[in-house]
Design an enzyme around this catalytic site. Structure first.
Site, PDB file in Angstrom:
ATOM      1  N   ASP A  84     -14.299  -5.348  -9.383  1.00 26.29           N
ATOM      2  CA  ASP A  84     -13.293  -4.781  -8.482  1.00 26.29           C
ATOM      3  C   ASP A  84     -12.081  -5.722  -8.424  1.00 26.29           C
ATOM      4  O   ASP A  84     -12.244  -6.926  -8.204  1.00 26.29           O
ATOM      5  CB  ASP A  84     -13.941  -4.637  -7.081  1.00 26.29           C
ATOM      6  CG  ASP A  84     -13.127  -3.779  -6.145  1.00 26.29           C
ATOM      7  OD1 ASP A  84     -12.295  -2.991  -6.616  1.00 26.29           O
ATOM      8  OD2 ASP A  84     -13.346  -3.901  -4.917  1.00 26.29           O
ATOM      9  N   ASP A 105      -6.609  -5.471 -12.418  1.00 21.47           N
ATOM     10  CA  ASP A 105      -5.568  -5.179 -11.437  1.00 21.47           C
ATOM     11  C   ASP A 105      -4.304  -5.971 -11.780  1.00 21.47           C
ATOM     12  O   ASP A 105      -4.137  -7.113 -11.381  1.00 21.47           O
ATOM     13  CB  ASP A 105      -6.071  -5.533 -10.028  1.00 21.47           C
ATOM     14  CG  ASP A 105      -5.045  -5.211  -8.956  1.00 21.47           C
ATOM     15  OD1 ASP A 105      -3.915  -4.804  -9.310  1.00 21.47           O
ATOM     16  OD2 ASP A 105      -5.363  -5.373  -7.762  1.00 21.47           O
ATOM     17  N   HIS A 207      -8.799   3.708  -3.368  1.00 22.16           N
ATOM     18  CA  HIS A 207      -9.281   2.462  -2.735  1.00 22.16           C
ATOM     19  C   HIS A 207      -9.159   2.607  -1.223  1.00 22.16           C
ATOM     20  O   HIS A 207      -8.532   3.533  -0.724  1.00 22.16           O
ATOM     21  CB  HIS A 207      -8.426   1.282  -3.218  1.00 22.16           C
ATOM     22  CG  HIS A 207      -8.805   0.795  -4.572  1.00 22.16           C
ATOM     23  ND1 HIS A 207      -9.391  -0.422  -4.790  1.00 22.16           N
ATOM     24  CD2 HIS A 207      -8.711   1.387  -5.797  1.00 22.16           C
ATOM     25  CE1 HIS A 207      -9.631  -0.572  -6.079  1.00 22.16           C
ATOM     26  NE2 HIS A 207      -9.224   0.509  -6.711  1.00 22.16           N
TER      27      HIS A 207
HETATM   28  P1  13P Z   1     -12.351  -0.731   2.252  1.00 24.28           P
HETATM   29  O1  13P Z   1     -12.833  -2.117   2.501  1.00 24.28           O
HETATM   30  O2  13P Z   1     -11.159  -0.386   3.079  1.00 24.28           O
HETATM   31  O3  13P Z   1     -13.426   0.286   2.355  1.00 24.28           O
HETATM   32  O4  13P Z   1     -11.800  -0.700   0.739  1.00 24.28           O
HETATM   33  C1  13P Z   1     -12.666  -0.970  -0.313  1.00 24.28           C
HETATM   34  C2  13P Z   1     -11.950  -1.065  -1.612  1.00 24.28           C
HETATM   35  O5  13P Z   1     -10.976  -0.422  -1.843  1.00 24.28           O
HETATM   36  C3  13P Z   1     -12.510  -1.970  -2.632  1.00 24.28           C
HETATM   37  O6  13P Z   1     -11.725  -2.037  -3.770  1.00 24.28           O
END
Ligand code: 13P
Length: 287
Positions: A84, A105, A207
């Site tokens: 991520d 990213d 996201h």
């Molecule tokens: P939240 O923490 O707002 O649920 O977002 C998670 C996210 O987008 C991880 O990339």
């Protein structure tokens, strides 16, 4: 089985549901998410930030833990281990260690550099059958110390990046990581519709899934979103359940301090949250 997100999300986009990306932090988190996905026959994406990867020990630890759990718990639904918000170096390390999907990213670079670096990551990933998520426009809020101001994506830049051959595309459309402020304006569906139009059949990623109202989630899915990232909501549920256990003095009774007991309410709270999201996203029985 451990898979990339490509086929999983093309199917989701076609059938108009979304697969949940749930961030993991430790063994309890991972086990809770995998079991919930299996019980509900839902495909699932385990999101791992670089910070969480480091916290758990490193890339190899994460891959070893997920593969071990999948084998021991007989997890048969499609599962992806997805980096991520990866940096360029992080994406390379994750691919080498066995992550089945990576997000590079490059949204903080100018568009030319984002394109150049995304291209290189795609080339490396395609040789290994790994899917790549790219980002255009930034997601607001704070994640792992990185603060995004929340810049709405430019559809023509989305097209330029999606044409490189990315498997999935994250675009800022007013979404924020963490809790939404009271005066939040909501998602920009006009921009989302334009992005969906110009990016052909590249599934889109939303996201900041925590706290987005149900109708907005459903509308986003109808406009091409096939992956929804949820992190904070599981953290809040875990913390609340754990606090309840301790405030009730349960850790002081008998062997209530045993971590297998102490962490059990938080574990169940994650399971409940994940199941609710899978129901809302429509991914149950799609695994
Ligand atoms: P939240 O923490 O707002 O649920 O977002 C998670 C996210 O987008 C991880 O990339």
């Amino acid at each position: 089985m451990l898979v990339s997100v490509k086929e999983m999300l093309l199917k989701a986009a076609k059938e108009k549901y979304a697969v949940g990306h749930f961030n993991i932090n430790n063994l309890e988190w991972t086990k809770a998410i995998l079991l919930t996905a299996q019980e509900n026959k839902s495909p699932v994406i385990l999101g791992v930030s670089e910070g969480a990867t480091k916290y758990m020990g490193g890339y190899k630890t994460v891959v070893g833990m997920v593969k071990g759990l999948m084998e021991d718990l007989d997890i048969q639904i499609p599962v992806a281990i997805h980096l991520d918000h990866g940096s360029y170096e992080g994406a390379i390390n994750a691919m080498e260690a066995g992550y089945s999907s990576v997000m590079f990213d490059g949204s903080h670079y100018d568009i030319e550099e984002n394109i150049e670096k995304t291209k290189k990551i795609i080339k490396m990933a395609s040789e290994k059958g790994i899917s790549v998520e790219a980002e255009v426009g930034s997601i607001g809020g704070e994640e792992d110390g990185v603060i995004g101001v929340g810049e709405v994506a430019d559809p023509s830049q989305c097209k330029a990046i999606s044409d490189l051959g990315v498997s999935i595309l994250a675009a800022g459309i007013g979404n924020i990581h963490g809790k939404y402020p009271k005066n939040w304006k909501g998602l920009d569906f006009d921009v989302l519709a334009k992005i969906n139009e110009v990016t052909d059949d590249v599934p889109l990623v939303l996201h900041g899934g925590t706290g987005i109202p149900e109708e907005m989630i459903k509308k986003a899915i109808s406009l091409g979103v096939a992956k929804i990232n949820v992190n904070t909501e599981c953290q809040l549920a875990f913390a609340e359940a754990t606090r309840g256990y301790i405030e009730a003095g349960k850790d002081l009774k008998g062997k209530g301090y045993d971590p297998r007991k102490l962490l059990a309410p938080g574990f169940e709270a994650i399971k409940k949250t994940v199941k609710e999201k899978m129901e809302l996203f429509g991914s149950i029985n799609k695994g």
